[in-house]
Scaffold this active site. Sequence first.
Site, short mmCIF file in Angstrom:
data_model
loop_
_atom_site.label_atom_id
_atom_site.label_comp_id
_atom_site.label_asym_id
_atom_site.label_seq_id
_atom_site.Cartn_x
_atom_site.Cartn_y
_atom_site.Cartn_z
N ARG A 23 1.21 -0.68 -0.20
CA ARG A 23 0.02 0.14 0.18
C ARG A 23 0.69 1.35 -0.54
NH1 ARG A 23 -2.82 -0.85 5.32
NH2 ARG A 23 -0.76 -1.54 5.59
N GLU A 28 5.31 7.43 12.32
CA GLU A 28 5.55 7.82 13.00
C GLU A 28 6.13 9.26 12.89
OE1 GLU A 28 5.63 7.74 18.28
OE2 GLU A 28 4.29 7.32 17.56
N GLN A 46 3.78 26.25 16.39
CA GLN A 46 3.34 26.78 14.79
C GLN A 46 4.18 26.05 14.02
OE1 GLN A 46 4.18 30.53 14.22
NE2 GLN A 46 5.37 30.30 11.91
N ASP A 47 3.38 25.28 12.62
CA ASP A 47 4.25 24.91 11.92
C ASP A 47 4.17 25.54 10.59
OD1 ASP A 47 4.12 22.71 13.66
OD2 ASP A 47 2.97 21.23 13.04
N ASN A 48 5.11 25.17 10.01
CA ASN A 48 5.38 26.14 8.87
C ASN A 48 5.85 24.89 7.09
OD1 ASN A 48 5.28 28.69 10.11
ND2 ASN A 48 7.81 28.47 10.84
N ARG A 58 18.17 29.04 1.47
CA ARG A 58 16.65 30.03 2.63
C ARG A 58 17.89 30.11 4.36
NH1 ARG A 58 11.71 30.25 1.58
NH2 ARG A 58 10.86 29.59 -0.06
N HIS A 61 18.95 31.52 9.52
CA HIS A 61 18.25 32.67 10.09
C HIS A 61 17.92 32.24 11.18
CE1 HIS A 61 15.75 32.29 5.96
NE2 HIS A 61 16.60 33.41 5.90
N LYS A 71 13.38 24.37 16.14
CA LYS A 71 12.85 24.23 15.33
C LYS A 71 13.17 22.12 15.30
CE LYS A 71 13.49 28.40 12.70
NZ LYS A 71 14.51 28.94 11.70
N HIS A 118 19.37 28.60 10.87
CA HIS A 118 19.67 27.40 10.27
C HIS A 118 19.42 27.75 8.18
CE1 HIS A 118 16.02 24.90 9.06
NE2 HIS A 118 16.54 24.29 9.06
N TYR A 131 8.83 22.61 8.97
CA TYR A 131 9.07 23.39 10.58
C TYR A 131 8.21 22.97 11.46
CZ TYR A 131 11.72 26.99 7.30
OH TYR A 131 12.00 27.47 5.99
N LYS A 168 16.47 39.98 1.11
CA LYS A 168 17.06 39.88 2.31
C LYS A 168 18.31 39.07 2.71
CE LYS A 168 13.44 38.28 5.22
NZ LYS A 168 12.69 37.75 6.29
#
Length: 187
Positions: A23, A28, A46-48, A58, A61, A71, A118, A131, A168
């Site tokens: 399948r 998990e 918070q999830d991003n 990227r 940061h 994170k 990061h 994240y 930036k």
Amino acid sequence: MRIIDTEIEGLKILEPRVFTDARGYFFESYSKRLFDEKVAKIDFVQDNESCSSFGVIRGLHFQRPPHCQAKLVRCIRGTVLDVAVDIRKGSPTYGRYVAVELSEENHRQFFIPHGFAHGFSVLSETAIFQYKCDDNYHPETEGGISCIDPELGIDWRIELENAILSEKDMKHVSLKDFDSPFSYKKS
């Protein structure tokens, strides 16, 4: 789930146990009980998610106190090279980094505690990156250091002259010109 210590204290790689059959697969991806027990006691709030194309970098940061963000990151589509740089004043590993390949195939996750900058580079045609963060985004506390700082020596595994960076991110300072708001606390 297997928890792998890295050469920098606090940075952890999480490798889930994946069950596959005709399948597809199941694993998990997060258990608060296991995470609290084996990694760190963290309350994620918070999830991003981001989607990026090949050659995007990227980072690097972070958020300054009082809104630091720990994170837990993973790549659910494609492949990225994920990097965390120690920016804790007084740390024996200040300025060093750990790079981990995260992909939809290996299902690995990377835990980055407070006191680290990061970032990631996209190694596949596209990548969807997720994240979990333990504080909400506060634009007034965001900061960064240059991901192309030659003193850091990060091999992003893409040609830097073809890298795609935000305006930036191109303006972040080098590590030597950075005054870190984080202090190392021996555990």
